[in-house]
Design a protein around this motif. Structure first.
Motif, PDB file in Angstrom:
ATOM      1  N   ILE A   1       0.845  -1.198   0.000  1.00 58.80           N
ATOM      2  CA  ILE A   1       0.000   0.000   0.000  1.00 58.80           C
ATOM      3  C   ILE A   1       0.883   1.252   0.000  1.00 58.80           C
ATOM      4  O   ILE A   1       0.656   2.198  -0.767  1.00 58.80           O
ATOM      5  N   GLY A   2       1.930   1.245   0.847  1.00 62.32           N
ATOM      6  CA  GLY A   2       2.848   2.385   0.947  1.00 62.32           C
ATOM      7  C   GLY A   2       3.483   2.696  -0.401  1.00 62.32           C
ATOM      8  O   GLY A   2       3.505   3.851  -0.858  1.00 62.32           O
ATOM      9  N   VAL A   3       3.965   1.638  -1.048  1.00 62.72           N
ATOM     10  CA  VAL A   3       4.629   1.822  -2.349  1.00 62.72           C
ATOM     11  C   VAL A   3       3.637   2.414  -3.358  1.00 62.72           C
ATOM     12  O   VAL A   3       3.951   3.350  -4.109  1.00 62.72           O
ATOM     13  N   SER A   4       2.385   1.858  -3.328  1.00 62.96           N
ATOM     14  CA  SER A   4       1.368   2.330  -4.274  1.00 62.96           C
ATOM     15  C   SER A   4       1.064   3.806  -4.023  1.00 62.96           C
ATOM     16  O   SER A   4       0.997   4.607  -4.971  1.00 62.96           O
ATOM     17  N   LEU A   5       0.896   4.155  -2.722  1.00 64.62           N
ATOM     18  CA  LEU A   5       0.580   5.548  -2.379  1.00 64.62           C
ATOM     19  C   LEU A   5       1.712   6.467  -2.828  1.00 64.62           C
ATOM     20  O   LEU A   5       1.480   7.541  -3.382  1.00 64.62           O
ATOM     21  N   HIS A   6       2.931   5.993  -2.583  1.00 64.31           N
ATOM     22  CA  HIS A   6       4.102   6.777  -2.973  1.00 64.31           C
ATOM     23  C   HIS A   6       4.106   7.037  -4.482  1.00 64.31           C
ATOM     24  O   HIS A   6       4.357   8.148  -4.962  1.00 64.31           O
ATOM     25  N   TYR A   7       3.733   6.001  -5.216  1.00 61.18           N
ATOM     26  CA  TYR A   7       3.715   6.098  -6.684  1.00 61.18           C
ATOM     27  C   TYR A   7       2.660   7.119  -7.117  1.00 61.18           C
ATOM     28  O   TYR A   7       2.892   7.975  -7.972  1.00 61.18           O
TER      29      TYR A   7
ATOM     30  N   LYS B   1       9.857   7.163 -10.308  1.00 58.22           N
ATOM     31  CA  LYS B   1      11.159   7.790 -10.045  1.00 58.22           C
ATOM     32  C   LYS B   1      11.813   8.121 -11.389  1.00 58.22           C
ATOM     33  O   LYS B   1      11.929   7.263 -12.265  1.00 58.22           O
ATOM     34  N   LYS B   2      12.160   9.396 -11.546  1.00 54.65           N
ATOM     35  CA  LYS B   2      12.779   9.788 -12.820  1.00 54.65           C
ATOM     36  C   LYS B   2      14.291   9.688 -12.678  1.00 54.65           C
ATOM     37  O   LYS B   2      14.900  10.285 -11.797  1.00 54.65           O
ATOM     38  N   VAL B   3      14.876   8.883 -13.553  1.00 50.15           N
ATOM     39  CA  VAL B   3      16.325   8.729 -13.494  1.00 50.15           C
ATOM     40  C   VAL B   3      16.952   9.915 -14.221  1.00 50.15           C
ATOM     41  O   VAL B   3      16.579  10.244 -15.356  1.00 50.15           O
TER      42      VAL B   3
END
Lengths: 444, 290
Positions: free
Chosen positions: B271-277, B283-285
């Motif tokens: 859930i955390g990863v999804s929310l972060h996304y 993440k832009k390299v």
């Protein structure tokens, strides 16, 4: 000549430890070991000490070249008879005329043998009193029908009634017990006459009335003028109580005995306490005659006796294990893994005196020989206090020798426990005195 | 007893419900061992080997009548022999038939991560399914009675099956059939419990064994093998029979709260990863990065 399923010490005596190759050549005894069958490979009966004949079936056929005992005996007999037919002999009748009417003469079935032992009529036999006739060729119903005029034949009068015209009584498996007294009259067959309790007349008072009204075994039936019961009465069936025939029908007096008649026992009419021939103490009852003067002894070089004064002051007894059967199961892996090696049970206190731990080897010496095995140190055998003296006892299970799985693998000292014990026997039953004798014990 | 007794009640490492669970109530089977009438003849040991076709095992004399120190992957039934001196100086030679206790709450099954490697039938028998066993030996950790044993050659675990093959055909286990003194009994759990209590009462009232009792430890939910002991207050005298066996805390924590914590952490992480996304996007390299 032996018939065995495993090599045993008796038939391989010539391989006993200490016999050199040169000495073996001097032995002029030929040994034949015939390949018999094991108990589970044979049918027939188990007869127990309650006198029951109980039929069993073979579980599996004998392996390899092994043969049933009756086949081995039959083949030898038929060969011997053939020789008598060809060559004659001093008294050939007993061999040539023996009845041998089995379906397969080379391998008689034990059912046929059992029927033969029960007995049958060779001619019509009539009992005038019962007004009954047993026809020629019929199985006899009981030993009362046996005649001494050649009109009947039976292998053993005690077993007469075990396989009758009604069928194989010894094969019955009836579990009913209507009286609730554990009689089980239809389970197998009990000799004699399917009687389960001997001398059962003694369960009644003089008038023929059971002592215990709740547990009646037999009683006098006034109406029938006969003895009746839930068991077969062990008595003359029509002898009324007023005739005072005693219940112990095999004793001349008809009653129980407080002492044995003269000459019945070699060592006198009354029970007496004797010490074993080798004992750590003198019989306090009569020091002048400590052990049984009538005990049978042998006089070979192997029959020496030891005394406490010579240092033989530990009591030794021999015994058997539940894990093994005599000198037989030491060849069977299943038994061997349960009790793999010979051992000697010694009290923990004695082990402390000797500075010995369990599993270490000890040597036990009697006046007759020595035995070496690992010690089982235990608190189960306590030192005894006898006449104020601490006396130790040790115990040796007898099940090893010089042939067997452990023996052949070199895991034993190839000794027999009964080298230690004295060949002194009771003067009546000839039971050997292997349960109490004197030894020395030392660490190997 | 019938083949129906082998309906499965619980499965190790299995997600989701047990197929057919709760369709029919089964009688619990039970083995009763009366240690007060055992003579230590070891007929049960041989019967177990013979019936289960287990091979001969070389043994060595070890200052005892006990066949080997403990049960083995190919030796599931062992009489434990113990010389016991009580506080009052009285002496007893105790013999106890050691084998799988078939716990109602089996620690082995709880600890096992391999789907289907350990099953509990509705009749109470706990059985190892070697086809599914992964040889991790976690069941050893789960068992308070030291019963599961590892075959290092096949990498599988083994133990007493309570003769499921015999029981499912209406026969008693092989050890029961071989016992010559009748110290072994087999039947329904309630019947065996009643018989055991009656025997214990008889011992308390008519012998010197005033503390006789029945061993059916509640810590593992009761067992499919129960004992009558001369002294129920001291089961440890019978070769390490635990006073109050339990599924070890580590297994309980691992399979209980920790498993849920782990699940929550995993789901939480997702859930955390999804929310972060959703909040920050991918993440832009940096194109100039090395």
């Amino acid at each position: 000549m032996v018939c065995e399923i495993y090599p045993d010490e008796t038939s391989e005596f010539w391989r006993s430890p200490g016999v050199s190759a040169g000495e073996m050549k001097q032995i002029r005894t030929a040994v034949y070991r015939l390949p018999g069958a094991g108990f589970a490979e044979k049918d027939g009966t188990f007869v127990n000490s309650a006198r029951w004949l109980q039929w069993k079936n073979a579980a599996l056929p004998p392996p390899g070249m092994a043969r049933l005992d009756q086949e081995i005996l039959a083949r030898i007999f038929l060969k011997v008879r053939e020789l008598y037919q060809k060559e004659g002999g001093k008294f050939p009748d007993a061999i040539l005329d023996a009845t041998w009417n089995y379906t397969d003469p080379h391998n008689p079935s034990l059912a046929e043998v059992a029927k033969e032992i029960n007995g049958r009529a060779l001619a019509d036999v009539t009992d005038e009193k019962l007004k009954q006739t047993i026809l020629r060729g019929q199985q006899l119903p009981g030993f009362a029908w046996l005649r001494d005029d050649g009109s009947t034949a039976a292998g053993n009068w005690l077993y007469c009634g075990s396989w009758t015209e009604a069928g194989a009584m010894m094969q019955r498996r009836g579990t009913e017990d209507p009286s609730g007294q554990g009689i089980y009259a239809n389970w197998g067959w009990s000799w004699p006459a399917n009687r389960r309790v001997l001398y059962n007349r003694a369960s009644c008072d003089a008038a023929g009335v059971p002592w215990d009204a709740d547990r009646k075994q037999v009683w006098w039936s006034e109406a029938q003028q006969r003895w009746a019961g839930v068991d077969v009465p062990d008595f003359k069936a029509d002898s009324p109580p007023k005739d005072h025939m005693g219940p112990f029908i095999m004793n001349g007096e008809g009653v129980g005995r407080l002492f044995a008649p003269a000459a019945a026992f070699a060592d006198g009419p009354f029970p007496e306490h004797y010490e074993p021939t080798e004992s750590p103490l003198v019989n306090p009852l009569h020091p002048g005659q400590s052990s049984n003067p009538m005990a049978r002894r042998f006089n070979s070089s192997m029959d020496k006796l030891g005394t406490s004064a010579e240092g033989y002051n530990i009591v030794c007894t021999t015994f058997r294990l539940t894990e093994h059967y005599h000198y037989w199961t030491k060849h069977n892996p299943m038994n061997v893994q349960l009790a793999p090696e010979p051992f000697i049970e010694i009290p923990a206190e004695l082990a402390d005196d000797l500075g010995l731990r369990g599993g270490e080897k000890i040597k036990v010496t009697s006046a007759r020989g020595e035995y070496i095995a690992k010690a089982m140190v235990t608190r189960r055998i306590k030192p005894m206090q006898i006449d104020g003296k601490k006396t130790y006892q040790i115990g040796i299970p007898i099940h090893w020798g010089y042939r067997g799985i452990a023996e052949d693998a070199g895991r034993t000292a190839l000794k027999l426990a009964n080298i230690l014990s004295p060949a002194v026997t009771d003067p009546n039953a000839y039971t050997p005195e292997f349960k109490g004798f004197l030894v020395k014990v030392e660490k190997v | 007893m019938s083949a129906g007794n082998l309906r499965i009640q619980a499965i190790s490492g299995h997600a989701g419900p047990v197929p057919g669970a709760g369709t029919q109530r089964q009688d619990q089977v039970c083995k009763l061992i009366d240690t007060t009438t055992c003579i230590g003849c070891k007929a049960c040991e041989v019967a177990c080997l013979e019936w289960n076709d287990l091979p001969f095992r070389e043994t060595v004399f070890d200052n005892t009548y006990q066949t080997m120190p403990e049960t083995a992957w190919n030796y599931w039934n062992l009489i434990q022999f113990n010389e016991h001196t009580a506080a009052d100086g009285s002496f007893q030679w105790l013999m106890r038939k050691d084998q799988c206790m078939h716990c109602a709450d089996p620690g082995c099954l709880a600890a096992c991560p391999a789907d289907n490697a350990i099953v509990q039938y509705q009749n109470g028998i706990v059985d190892f399914q070697q086809d599914y066993c992964i040889g991790c030996q976690y069941c050893v950790t789960g068992c308070p009675f030291n019963i599961p044993k590892f075959n290092s050659h096949t990498k599988k675990m083994f133990k007493c099956t309570l003769c499921t093959d015999r029981v499912s055909q209406g026969l008693e286990p092989a050890c029961i059939k071989a016992c010559p003194t009748g110290c072994l009994h087999f039947g329904g759990k309630e019947d065996m419990k009643a018989l055991a209590e009656m025997r214990a009462l008889q011992l308390r009232e008519h012998t010197a064994h005033a503390r006789a009792g029945v061993y059916d430890p509640p810590g593992v939910g009761g067992t499919g093998v129960i004992y009558v002991l001369h002294d129920i207050t001291n089961p440890e005298a019978y070769g390490g029979l635990p006073v109050n066996p339990r599924v070890p805390l580590s297994v309980w924590l691992w399979k209980g709260p920790l498993k849920w914590l782990g699940n929550i952490a995993m789901v939480g992480g997702l859930i955390g990863v999804s929310l972060h996304y959703l909040r920050f996007g991918p993440k832009k390299v940096d194109g100039h990065g090395r």
